[in-house]
Design an enzyme around this catalytic site. Structure first.
Site, PDB file in Angstrom:
ATOM      1  N   GLY A 243      31.119  37.375  41.760  1.00 52.45           N
ATOM      2  CA  GLY A 243      31.367  36.876  42.942  1.00 52.45           C
ATOM      3  C   GLY A 243      31.514  37.826  44.129  1.00 52.45           C
ATOM      4  O   GLY A 243      30.595  37.659  45.059  1.00 52.45           O
ATOM      5  N   PHE A 244      32.214  38.874  44.057  1.00 54.45           N
ATOM      6  CA  PHE A 244      32.387  39.898  45.189  1.00 54.45           C
ATOM      7  C   PHE A 244      32.615  39.237  46.027  1.00 54.45           C
ATOM      8  O   PHE A 244      32.377  39.977  47.387  1.00 54.45           O
ATOM      9  CB  PHE A 244      30.963  40.725  44.839  1.00 54.45           C
ATOM     10  CG  PHE A 244      30.355  41.253  43.853  1.00 54.45           C
ATOM     11  CD1 PHE A 244      31.001  41.452  42.505  1.00 54.45           C
ATOM     12  CD2 PHE A 244      29.021  41.868  43.669  1.00 54.45           C
ATOM     13  CE1 PHE A 244      30.651  41.982  41.516  1.00 54.45           C
ATOM     14  CE2 PHE A 244      28.589  42.170  42.597  1.00 54.45           C
ATOM     15  CZ  PHE A 244      29.518  42.157  41.335  1.00 54.45           C
ATOM     16  N   GLY A 471      34.140  38.161  35.605  1.00 58.22           N
ATOM     17  CA  GLY A 471      33.882  39.154  34.919  1.00 58.22           C
ATOM     18  C   GLY A 471      34.576  40.234  34.940  1.00 58.22           C
ATOM     19  O   GLY A 471      34.298  41.567  34.432  1.00 58.22           O
ATOM     20  N   ARG A 616      51.301  48.677  36.708  1.00 58.46           N
ATOM     21  CA  ARG A 616      51.163  48.723  35.488  1.00 58.46           C
ATOM     22  C   ARG A 616      49.662  48.533  35.182  1.00 58.46           C
ATOM     23  O   ARG A 616      49.000  47.588  35.521  1.00 58.46           O
ATOM     24  CB  ARG A 616      52.007  47.627  34.679  1.00 58.46           C
ATOM     25  CG  ARG A 616      51.873  47.801  33.218  1.00 58.46           C
ATOM     26  CD  ARG A 616      52.455  46.707  32.493  1.00 58.46           C
ATOM     27  NE  ARG A 616      53.792  46.357  33.093  1.00 58.46           N
ATOM     28  CZ  ARG A 616      54.959  47.237  32.491  1.00 58.46           C
ATOM     29  NH1 ARG A 616      54.712  48.164  31.495  1.00 58.46           N
ATOM     30  NH2 ARG A 616      56.067  46.941  32.629  1.00 58.46           N
ATOM     31  N   LEU A 618      47.061  46.721  32.906  1.00 56.13           N
ATOM     32  CA  LEU A 618      47.211  45.666  31.887  1.00 56.13           C
ATOM     33  C   LEU A 618      46.358  45.784  30.838  1.00 56.13           C
ATOM     34  O   LEU A 618      46.722  45.357  29.571  1.00 56.13           O
ATOM     35  CB  LEU A 618      46.885  44.336  32.702  1.00 56.13           C
ATOM     36  CG  LEU A 618      47.901  44.249  33.834  1.00 56.13           C
ATOM     37  CD1 LEU A 618      47.693  42.637  34.604  1.00 56.13           C
ATOM     38  CD2 LEU A 618      49.367  44.003  33.208  1.00 56.13           C
ATOM     39  N   LYS A 621      40.913  49.289  29.371  1.00 51.91           N
ATOM     40  CA  LYS A 621      39.403  49.576  29.380  1.00 51.91           C
ATOM     41  C   LYS A 621      38.909  48.361  30.653  1.00 51.91           C
ATOM     42  O   LYS A 621      37.776  49.024  31.211  1.00 51.91           O
ATOM     43  CB  LYS A 621      38.994  48.731  27.981  1.00 51.91           C
ATOM     44  CG  LYS A 621      37.445  48.888  27.603  1.00 51.91           C
ATOM     45  CD  LYS A 621      37.145  48.382  26.408  1.00 51.91           C
ATOM     46  CE  LYS A 621      35.583  48.663  26.157  1.00 51.91           C
ATOM     47  NZ  LYS A 621      35.467  48.134  24.528  1.00 51.91           N
ATOM     48  N   THR A 622      39.261  47.374  30.590  1.00 51.27           N
ATOM     49  CA  THR A 622      38.677  46.731  31.666  1.00 51.27           C
ATOM     50  C   THR A 622      39.113  47.225  32.971  1.00 51.27           C
ATOM     51  O   THR A 622      38.274  46.943  33.907  1.00 51.27           O
ATOM     52  CB  THR A 622      39.256  44.743  31.519  1.00 51.27           C
ATOM     53  OG1 THR A 622      40.785  44.904  31.462  1.00 51.27           O
ATOM     54  CG2 THR A 622      38.878  44.322  30.281  1.00 51.27           C
ATOM     55  N   GLY A 692      41.160  45.177  41.482  1.00 48.86           N
ATOM     56  CA  GLY A 692      39.626  44.894  41.640  1.00 48.86           C
ATOM     57  C   GLY A 692      38.970  45.381  42.545  1.00 48.86           C
ATOM     58  O   GLY A 692      37.685  45.681  42.206  1.00 48.86           O
ATOM     59  N   GLU A 693      39.437  45.862  43.615  1.00 50.40           N
ATOM     60  CA  GLU A 693      38.552  46.370  44.547  1.00 50.40           C
ATOM     61  C   GLU A 693      38.938  47.767  45.104  1.00 50.40           C
ATOM     62  O   GLU A 693      38.118  48.538  45.949  1.00 50.40           O
ATOM     63  CB  GLU A 693      38.769  45.484  46.112  1.00 50.40           C
ATOM     64  CG  GLU A 693      38.320  44.143  45.819  1.00 50.40           C
ATOM     65  CD  GLU A 693      38.890  43.048  46.941  1.00 50.40           C
ATOM     66  OE1 GLU A 693      40.229  43.126  46.794  1.00 50.40           O
ATOM     67  OE2 GLU A 693      38.094  42.453  47.555  1.00 50.40           O
TER      68      GLU A 693
END
Lengths: 733, 326
Positions: A243-244, A471, A616, A618, A621-622, A692-693
């Site tokens: 989406g971004f 994603g 933290r 979560l 890896k992701t 995320g950003e």
């Protein structure tokens, strides 16, 4: 729960599955094609739509000839402003009316929507729609329209201006001064999945399979636009191919499909073409940013100023908040930030990939590099000198802030001590090699989010919320939270997202997704734990959940024996006093090594490292994947990405991915991201902060600083292309 | 995309007979044509598919050269041992182009015949003399960063985007064709491409119905071969400037050289004048300067592409210095 106080010790503090680098739980579905994206949902009797875009920037439709299209094979409907229904209005975050009249306010605005039995028939017929325009003179280029810029007054963003002390006097009298202007270009989100919708009606109820990051918001916008009750709108979006920010709001695909489907009483499907996305949806405005820094001779900031111009439609208040991080990143008694918005006749500018910080730091963090050189100071030392003890504008404490450890750990891992501060000194064959760094910061918002968790008699736990996973790994971290809270393996956790019939959720955007949705789930699990404990006759405070059982003292009960036909609980998180009383950001430090070809000016990144603290983590890896993805955005922002406006037509010339360049694999060599341990118990029950950003914030600046270190050319006009470097490289003749 | 008919050719003669009809278009790999059809830049009424024709061989020729079938995929050509050993400039040029996926599909003649990447050519709502003769050229006073500085006309400043063709230009390739009467021709690549002049829509000397069957390479000239492609990102970008160079030198003295350029002109650009400056010349900065000046003689920028002149000069310097380093 409302975030009004520190969360204290909780279940997640003991080592468990939360934080482990487990593989994505939806990974197998994605790699086998089992994950259905909006356009892939199969529906009988479906029709396909294709958008006809306005080919002028501003003006009026003089005539629109649709007969040939209507007669073309397979065509069921040609919608134009003549036969489209009246719709609700508002700014782009409130409503998205389409085909409202003959006025064209921006290039690519849909002027017709052709619906046919197949995509190919719709597309072919779309080219038969003959539109004639009266063109008027539009205002297209930001730089040419600065004199009309005004103070934006958005209802959902910080005030445009801020001031502390007396910037003008302090800057004028500062012993060391820097006054530089940086520019960043128009950019497009360029996510992989195009905007797509499948719309269908059941009576007066509308169901949309659509690619959208914030479903509850989208539901409201669609209801407002179509003038129907919000409860009659259902959005389904379990999988989203990126989406971004480009899918934060409702776009024309959803509204056009909904209107056509209602008229035709058949499901209607549409995907924008790659070329259409650039104009039909939103983009990031270009910016012109003036940064002024005044310091004493030791490098303490006395005055810090950041002025930002961006552009948007005259009807919009959304500005690119490129100076927002300047209000909080460094200390300094005299401060001034201002945002001005120029009214332009181009498509709507909106949120994209860390709106604000990602382009703001490309100016601020390079300016810091510039003044460090003037001061003969190491760039990290300069930042350490200006570490604030509290938020310098709001005068409130930081919820947690470990920028200095990030810089120091990054310096150690990257070999920062080998940097020669004098530019142009290191070479590898024909490559001039340099390294640079920049700080990373990104706000940590929390949004209202709700969740339901249900434990079935077969031991399967179902988590439901109208959350999205674009994603990023939301499915996975939610499964981990539920698994740990209830003492179950992740295989027993069924996470169901992307449906507005589930509890309201924050959606994905602004780095709030994991913290908001995860906290709601955490609260729901706590409530379920309490129910289970009470059913088992145990004290909820001391009961332990492990291996599918609840235990207290020497007593243990299988959960499946307690739930009857099933037991569920709801949870909710709301922002509270903590979101006002604490300055909340994630932090990090970027390091980059680049090579600049001394002959051609080609820039190639050689190494990148990001070291971050974001509360933290979560899923290790992701989280790392997200950070690396952000750093790749940073490469694009520094070196590649630019939509070029042709002011004769008011359009983005390079509206495809052949000529709108994003980094490719070969551009991304040795890259790594590291998270340092941190817990933030003012942030949310998970003690996490947004990631995320964070990866994009500052990444581009570290590359620009490395380019300067490599060859001594300071390019303040992004992207840094070879054409801009050529005249600054050693003479060849 | 406009509706079209599709036919599969079983023989070259059949393909030529079909292709001669108005509105017909040959399709091989389709990597460029299909994109253009989706945008209605190309609107053929009949597609003639030649993929089944037995024209996908790479063979040595009696004179020690190579004959490359029209349907040889770019990936196969780049990986062919003869090409790698004796025509390194061609292998490198191929691998510098497009992406692995596209190279797997793209063919030799399709690569030669690919259309320009000019943004305005790609958008049917914009003026473009190449796409719609007489409509004007939006690039002249528009965004022309990727456009040509040599061989342009007031009607068109588009570049030819191929890398492969640049190497073939340096190698003096010939384009073999056949028409519906079965007449064959071998067109020197220097005569194959046409400059835009007043008719930018005509890009090659191919006649209607004339089909490319192969490209032949003479034995490679003596010397070192190199392909340098300068671009905005490390892969999957068209050349801003590219150089195919074959230089025969010894101890600081150049015996002979061939130079072809991509990204500069509406066709792969060869400069005989520049090559003459290098023949029997010392490999010095002065020689390189005069060579670059010869290449750029008559060059004209249009604003956005002015940087291509210094870029060409610098890239050529770099290439020649590297190739003649003792």
């Amino acid at each position: 729960m409302e975030m009004n106080s520190p969360v204290g010790a909780n279940v997640l503090d003991t080592p468990g599955i939360v934080g482990k680098p487990i593989d994505r739980v939806d990974g197998p579905l994605k790699v086998t094609g089992g994950a259905r994206y909006a356009y892939e949902v199969q529906e009988n009797n479906v029709l396909y739509g294709f958008v006809v875009e306005a080919s002028i920037g501003k003006g009026r439709i003089k005539s629109i000839e649709t007969r040939a299209a209507e007669k073309a094979p397979g065509v069921a409907l040609v919608l134009t402003h003549r036969n489209a229904p009246a719709q609700g209005t508002g700014n782009h975050r409130e409503a998205h009316p389409v085909l409202t009249g003959p006025q064209v306010t921006g290039y690519g605005q849909p002027v017709a929507f052709v619906v046919a039995n197949s995509f190919e028939e719709a597309r072919a017929a779309a080219y038969l729609v003959n539109v004639k325009y009266d063109r008027s003179n539009g205002k297209y280029a930001l730089r040419a329209n600065l004199n009309e810029a005004r103070v934006p007054k958005p209802s959902d963003a910080p005030a445009a201006d801020s001031a502390v002390g007396d910037f003008a006097i302090a800057f004028a009298s500062a012993p060391v001064q820097l006054d530089v202007t940086y520019t960043t270009p128009l950019q497009s989100h360029a996510m992989m999945e195009p905007h797509a919708t499948l719309a269908m009606w059941d009576g007066d109820k509308l169901m949309l399979h659509t690619a959208n990051q914030m479903l509850n918001q989208g539901q409201q916008v669609i209801a407002t636009t179509l003038k129907i009750p919000v409860e009659n709108v259902r959005l389904i979006s379990p999988f989203i191919g990126g989406g971004f920010g480009g899918k934060l709001w409702v776009n024309a695909d959803a509204i056009l499909a909904a209107i056509a489907s209602r008229q035709l009483k058949r499901p209607v499907k549409i995907a924008l073409t790659r070329q259409q996305i650039f104009h039909v949806t939103t983009h990031r405005s270009d910016t012109i940013q003036r940064v002024r820094l005044g310091t004493d001779r030791e490098g303490h900031i006395l005055a810090i100023g950041h002025d930002v111009f961006s552009g948007n439609l005259p009807s919009e208040q959304t500005y690119e908040g490129a100076a927002l991080q300047t209000r909080t990143l460094y200390a300094g008694p005299n401060r001034l930030t201002r945002h001005r918005l120029a009214p332009l006749d181009i498509p709507v500018a909106s949120s994209m990939r860390a709106p604000g910080e990602s382009v703001g730091l490309m100016a601020l963090e390079c300016a810091m590099d510039e003044i460090a050189e003037k001061l003969n100071l190491d760039p990290i030392e300069l930042r350490v000198l200006n570490e604030p003890s509290e938020d310098p504008e709001k005068h409130i404490p930081y919820s947690s802030r470990h920028l200095i450890p990030c810089m120091q750990e990054g310096a150690r891992r990257f070999g920062w001590d080998k940097r020669n501060p004098k530019p142009g000194q290191v070479r590898d064959g024909r490559w001039l090699v340099g390294i640079g760094m920049a700080a990373a910061t990104r706000g940590n918002p929390l949004l209202l989010s709700k969740a339901n968790v249900r434990l079935g008699p077969d031991g399967t736990c179902t988590v439901r919320m109208a959350m999205t996973d674009i994603g990023t790994g939301t499915y996975t971290i939610l499964a981990q939270i539920a698994a740990e809270m209830l003492g179950l393996p992740t295989e027993r956790i069924q996470v169901e997202l992307g449906d507005t019939s589930f509890p309201q959720a924050a959606g994905s955007g602004g780095s709030w997704g994991a913290g908001s949705s995860g906290s709601a789930l955490f609260e729901a699990c706590n409530a379920l734990r309490e129910k289970l404990a009470r059913t088992a006759g145990m004290d909820p405070a001391t009961a332990r959940f492990a291996n599918g059982s609840i235990a207290s003292g020497d007593q243990s009960r299988k959960l499946t024996d307690l739930v009857g036909v099933g037991m569920d609980a709801d949870g909710e998180i709301r922002p509270g006093r903590n979101n006002k009383d604490f300055s909340q950001q994630s932090y990090g430090a970027h390091f980059a090594e680049v090579g600049v070809d001394e002959d051609t000016g080609e820039v190639r990144v050689r190494r990148m490292l990001g070291v971050f603290t974001a509360g933290r983590v979560l899923n290790a890896k992701t989280a790392r994947s997200q950070a690396i993805g952000g750093m790749v955005f940073g490469v694009g922002a520094a070196l590649h990405e630019e939509m070029t406006l042709d002011p004769r037509f008011g359009y983005f010339v390079n509206h495809d991915l052949a000529e709108y360049h994003v980094p490719v694999h070969a551009d991304i060599p040795d890259i790594d991201a590291v998270f340092l341990a941190e817990l933030d118990d003012q942030s949310n029950p998970l003690k996490s902060k947004g990631i995320g950003e964070l990866g994009i914030c500052g990444a581009g600046a570290s590359i620009a600083n490395a380019i300067y270190n490599a060859c001594g050319a300071r390019i303040r006009d992004y992207p840094v292309t070879l054409a801009k470097l050529l005249s600054r490289l050693p003479v060849r003749a | 995309m406009k509706a079209f008919t599709y036919q599969r050719a079983d023989s070259t003669a059949q393909a030529a007979a079909a292709a001669v009809k108005p509105g017909a278009k040959i399709i091989a790999g389709g990597t460029n044509l299909l994109d253009l059809m989706k945008l209605q830049v190309e609107t053929p009424s009949n597609l003639v598919d030649i993929n089944r024709l037995p024209l996908d061989k790479i063979e040595e020729t009696p004179d020690g050269g190579l004959r490359i079938g029209t349907l040889v995929r770019n990936s196969d050509l780049a990986a062919d041992p003869h090409v790698r050993q004796r025509y390194g400039v061609l292998s490198r040029a191929l691998l510098a182009g497009a992406s692995a996926q596209l190279r797997n599909k793209a063919t030799t003649s399709g690569n030669l015949l690919q259309r320009t990447r000019c943004y305005y050519f790609y958008d049917v709502t914009k003026p473009c003399n190449k796409r719609s003769p007489g409509s004007g050229c939006a690039a002249l006073a528009g965004f022309n960063r990727i456009h040509a500085v040599l061989g342009t006309s007031e009607h068109c400043i588009a570049t030819h985007p191929s890398d492969m063709a640049v190497a073939m230009q340096a190698l003096d390739a010939k384009v073999e064709t056949v028409n519906r009467q079965g007449e064959t021709k071998a067109i020197p690549i220097a005569e194959f491409y046409r400059l835009p002049g007043n008719t930018p829509e005509i890009e090659t000397s191919l006649k209607p119905g004339e089909i490319i069957t192969a490209v032949t390479l003479p034995p490679p000239p003596p010397g070192v071969q190199l392909y340098r492609k300068v671009r905005d990102r490390a892969s999957y970008a068209f050349a801003l400037v590219s150089v195919a160079a074959i230089v025969d030198s010894n101890r600081g003295r150049i015996r002979s050289a061939r130079l072809a350029f991509g990204g500069l002109a509406p066709k792969p650009w060869r400069s005989a004048q520049a090559e003459q400056r290098l023949a029997n010349a010392p490999s010095t900065t002065t020689t390189f300067n005069s060579t670059a000046a010869a290449v750029l003689e008559g060059a004209r920028g249009f604003g956005g592409n002015d940087f291509k002149m210094p870029l060409t000069r610098r890239t050529l310097h770099s290439v020649l210095a590297e190739m003649t380093r003792t």
